[in-house]
Design a protein around this motif. Structure first.
Motif, short mmCIF file in Angstrom:
data_model
loop_
_atom_site.label_atom_id
_atom_site.label_comp_id
_atom_site.label_asym_id
_atom_site.label_seq_id
_atom_site.Cartn_x
_atom_site.Cartn_y
_atom_site.Cartn_z
N TYR A 7 44.70 40.19 46.41
CA TYR A 7 43.55 39.54 47.01
C TYR A 7 44.07 38.64 48.14
CZ TYR A 7 39.00 37.17 47.06
OH TYR A 7 37.76 36.69 47.40
N ARG A 8 43.52 38.85 49.35
CA ARG A 8 44.01 38.11 50.51
C ARG A 8 43.05 36.99 50.91
NH1 ARG A 8 44.79 40.98 56.18
NH2 ARG A 8 42.62 40.42 56.34
N ILE A 9 43.61 35.82 51.18
CA ILE A 9 42.87 34.71 51.76
C ILE A 9 43.62 34.31 53.03
CG2 ILE A 9 42.09 32.34 51.45
CD1 ILE A 9 41.97 32.86 48.45
N LYS A 10 42.99 34.56 54.17
CA LYS A 10 43.63 34.37 55.48
C LYS A 10 44.93 35.16 55.53
CE LYS A 10 41.26 30.10 56.43
NZ LYS A 10 41.32 28.72 56.83
N GLY A 28 47.24 36.69 46.81
CA GLY A 28 47.26 36.33 45.40
C GLY A 28 46.68 37.51 44.63
N PHE A 29 46.14 37.25 43.44
CA PHE A 29 45.57 38.32 42.63
C PHE A 29 44.23 37.87 42.06
CE2 PHE A 29 50.06 39.19 42.72
CZ PHE A 29 50.12 40.56 42.85
N ALA A 30 43.29 38.80 42.04
CA ALA A 30 41.95 38.54 41.51
C ALA A 30 41.61 39.59 40.46
CB ALA A 30 40.92 38.58 42.63
N ASN A 31 40.63 39.26 39.63
CA ASN A 31 40.15 40.24 38.64
C ASN A 31 39.08 41.12 39.27
OD1 ASN A 31 37.80 38.70 38.63
ND2 ASN A 31 38.16 37.83 36.62
N ALA A 32 38.49 42.01 38.48
CA ALA A 32 37.49 42.96 38.99
C ALA A 32 36.22 42.26 39.49
CB ALA A 32 37.14 43.97 37.90
N LYS A 33 35.98 41.04 39.05
CA LYS A 33 34.80 40.29 39.50
C LYS A 33 35.07 39.53 40.79
CE LYS A 33 33.26 39.56 34.77
NZ LYS A 33 33.07 38.57 33.70
N GLU A 64 37.27 37.07 41.02
CA GLU A 64 37.71 35.71 40.70
C GLU A 64 39.22 35.62 40.88
OE1 GLU A 64 34.44 34.97 37.15
OE2 GLU A 64 36.38 35.86 36.67
N LEU A 65 39.66 34.64 41.66
CA LEU A 65 41.08 34.47 41.92
C LEU A 65 41.78 33.98 40.65
CD1 LEU A 65 43.03 34.79 44.30
CD2 LEU A 65 42.73 32.36 44.75
N LYS A 66 42.72 34.76 40.15
CA LYS A 66 43.43 34.42 38.91
C LYS A 66 44.85 33.92 39.17
CE LYS A 66 40.19 35.36 36.05
NZ LYS A 66 39.62 34.32 35.20
N ILE A 67 45.48 34.39 40.25
CA ILE A 67 46.79 33.91 40.66
C ILE A 67 46.64 33.45 42.10
CG2 ILE A 67 49.22 34.51 41.05
CD1 ILE A 67 48.94 36.57 38.79
N VAL A 124 52.27 41.07 48.53
CA VAL A 124 52.30 41.38 47.10
C VAL A 124 52.19 42.88 46.93
CG1 VAL A 124 51.29 39.17 46.40
CG2 VAL A 124 49.80 41.13 46.78
N ASP A 125 52.54 43.34 45.77
CA ASP A 125 52.38 44.75 45.41
C ASP A 125 51.50 44.79 44.17
OD1 ASP A 125 52.67 47.47 45.49
OD2 ASP A 125 54.85 47.45 45.39
#
Length: 124
Positions: free
Chosen positions: A31-34, A38-43, A45-48, A55-56
């Motif tokens: 999941y990219r912010i600017k 990081g990593f997000a779930n299927a909804k 929601e940013l989890k990491i 990232v891979d």
């Protein structure tokens, strides 16, 4: 007897669908912010937190992440599994071989051992 078989088939079909949905909900995706990842779930929601340059995807239980131009690995809780100290990192999970490269020197461990974070970079 046919009704019982149909009922069991429907129950198994529902359970399979629920298990698939649960697996999808638990999955973490990049999941990219600017300019950070990081990593997000299927909804969504940013989890990491998005603190990485690159990232891979998670393979088994680990994902490769890049900070300050170097690669490492994290687990699904965001904990460091392998510090971001290597130019190249290969490995898919805690139970598999981890291979690293630093300054054109290669090293590996059959499995990663947290108490042994230094690799013997003995190979060219």
């Amino acid at each position: 007897m046919l009704n019982v078989k149909c009922f069991l088939f429907l129950v198994l079909l529902c359970l399979q669908g629920w298990a698939q949905k649960k697996r999808t909900e638990d999955a973490l995706v990049p999941y990219r912010i600017k300019d950070s990842w990081g990593f997000a779930n299927a909804k969504g929601e940013l989890k990491i937190p998005a603190t990485f340059e690159e990232v891979d995807f998670f393979l088994q239980d680990l994902a490769k992440v890049k900070k300050n131009g170097l690669w490492g690995m994290i687990d699904k809780k965001g904990n460091t599994f392998l510090p971001c100290a290597y130019q190249i990192v290969y490995g898919a999970g805690k139970a598999t071989r981890v291979v690293v490269c630093q300054n054109n020197r290669w090293g590996f461990l059959p499995t990663y051992l947290p108490e042994k974070s230094e690799f013997d970079l003995a190979y060219e």
